[in-house]
Design a protein around this motif. Structure first.
Motif, short mmCIF file in Angstrom:
data_model
loop_
_atom_site.label_atom_id
_atom_site.label_comp_id
_atom_site.label_asym_id
_atom_site.label_seq_id
_atom_site.Cartn_x
_atom_site.Cartn_y
_atom_site.Cartn_z
N GLY A 1 1.03 8.41 -11.44
CA GLY A 1 1.04 9.12 -9.66
C GLY A 1 0.05 9.91 -9.67
O GLY A 1 0.22 10.47 -7.88
N ASP B 1 -4.53 2.90 1.15
CA ASP B 1 -3.55 1.80 0.35
C ASP B 1 -4.57 1.46 -0.56
O ASP B 1 -5.55 2.36 -0.90
N GLU C 1 0.28 0.39 -13.22
CA GLU C 1 1.12 0.57 -12.17
C GLU C 1 2.04 2.21 -12.17
O GLU C 1 3.09 2.60 -11.46
N HIS C 2 2.05 2.50 -13.52
CA HIS C 2 3.02 3.94 -13.59
C HIS C 2 1.85 5.00 -13.82
O HIS C 2 2.48 5.99 -14.38
N ASP D 1 2.27 7.89 -4.00
CA ASP D 1 3.25 7.80 -2.77
C ASP D 1 3.27 5.22 -3.51
O ASP D 1 3.43 4.95 -2.48
N ARG D 2 3.96 5.41 -4.51
CA ARG D 2 4.30 3.69 -4.87
C ARG D 2 5.14 2.92 -4.11
O ARG D 2 5.18 1.45 -3.49
N SER D 3 6.07 4.31 -2.80
CA SER D 3 7.58 3.07 -3.01
C SER D 3 6.44 3.04 -1.28
O SER D 3 6.65 2.10 -0.91
N ALA D 4 5.84 3.75 -0.65
CA ALA D 4 4.71 3.43 0.58
C ALA D 4 3.38 2.74 0.17
O ALA D 4 2.88 2.43 1.60
N GLY D 5 2.90 2.14 -0.81
CA GLY D 5 2.01 1.57 -1.32
C GLY D 5 0.67 2.47 -0.83
O GLY D 5 -0.44 1.75 -0.25
N TYR E 1 3.39 10.88 6.62
CA TYR E 1 2.77 11.62 5.22
C TYR E 1 2.79 12.95 4.77
O TYR E 1 1.48 13.66 4.23
#
Length: 234
Positions: A93, A63, A90-91, A36-40, A5
């Motif tokens: 960052g 997380d 959820e949108h 980092d949404r892809s990594a949660g 990370y």
């Protein structure tokens, strides 16, 4: 061994270091986080570490349930608030929380910041909301977790979209801002403080200062954000 990370930690560090540079924090009075949404996961400043001694390797990775994934330091005391907002909105960052002077002063009055001028309207078409102070049960319970719900509940009550209104005051507490990126969250934090300062000066000079005309609100917002916007470069 280099962290998986590392780039996320470095981005979070850079965002946090902008806060004192912009005059938005003193000592340890604030935090920025980046998801980092892809990594949660998300990265956040550790608790109580002065900005002057903060290092990228100090950043904590968690997380969206606020469980530590990587890091040896205790995460920010506001971590659960960030986690709640990331989980349910959820949108976004990036999130920034400060105790900047003028925005916090408005939060302490429990008043929305009224839309008085075109600087405000360049960013929002509504007053900057101030959520009411939290109920005793929320304060005495899982306080930071409940702070996230206090923010979301106030938006639900007003019918606001978190993607359109990217800032709020929590009554008697301080401001929170967010954005699709952490850079936008930092920008919003600086804008909020400046608009709060302008509003304070305006009502001090003229206590009965009128609200900005609707025509000016729409013109300034639409020229920057509307479908036919013409502010900036193509």
């Amino acid at each position: 061994m280099k962290s998986a990370y590392q780039s996320l930690k470095e981005a979070c560090y850079e965002a946090n270091m902008q806060l004192p540079q912009l005059g938005l924090v003193l000592f340890t009075f604030g935090n920025a986080s980046i998801a980092d949404r892809s990594a949660g996961v998300f990265a956040i400043k550790p608790s109580g570490v002065p900005y002057a001694s903060l290092r990228a390797e100090d950043i904590v990775i968690l997380d969206f349930e606020a469980q530590v994934v990587e890091g040896t330091k205790r995460a920010s005391s506001d971590t659960k608030t960030h986690a709640v907002l990331y989980k349910h909105w959820e949108h976004i960052g990036g999130i920034v929380h400060t105790h900047s002077t003028y925005a916090t002063a408005w939060a302490q009055t429990q008043l929305d910041i009224p839309i008085l001028g075109t600087t405000h309207a360049d960013h929002l078409t509504v007053d900057i909301p101030c959520a009411p102070p939290m109920e005793d049960a929320m304060i005495q319970g899982n306080y930071e977790y409940e702070t996230g719900f206090q923010i979301m509940n106030d938006f639900a009550r007003r019918g606001y979209s978190y993607e359109e209104v990217e800032m709020i005051l929590v009554g008697n507490h301080a401001p929170f801002t967010w954005g699709k990126t952490v850079e936008k969250a930092v920008y919003n934090s600086a804008v909020l403080e400046e608009v709060a300062r302008m509003a304070y000066l305006s009502v001090t000079i003229r206590p009965d200062v009128p609200r900005l005309k609707d025509a000016l609100i729409q013109k300034h917002y639409e020229r920057k954000h509307g479908s036919t916007s013409y502010y900036g470069q193509p």
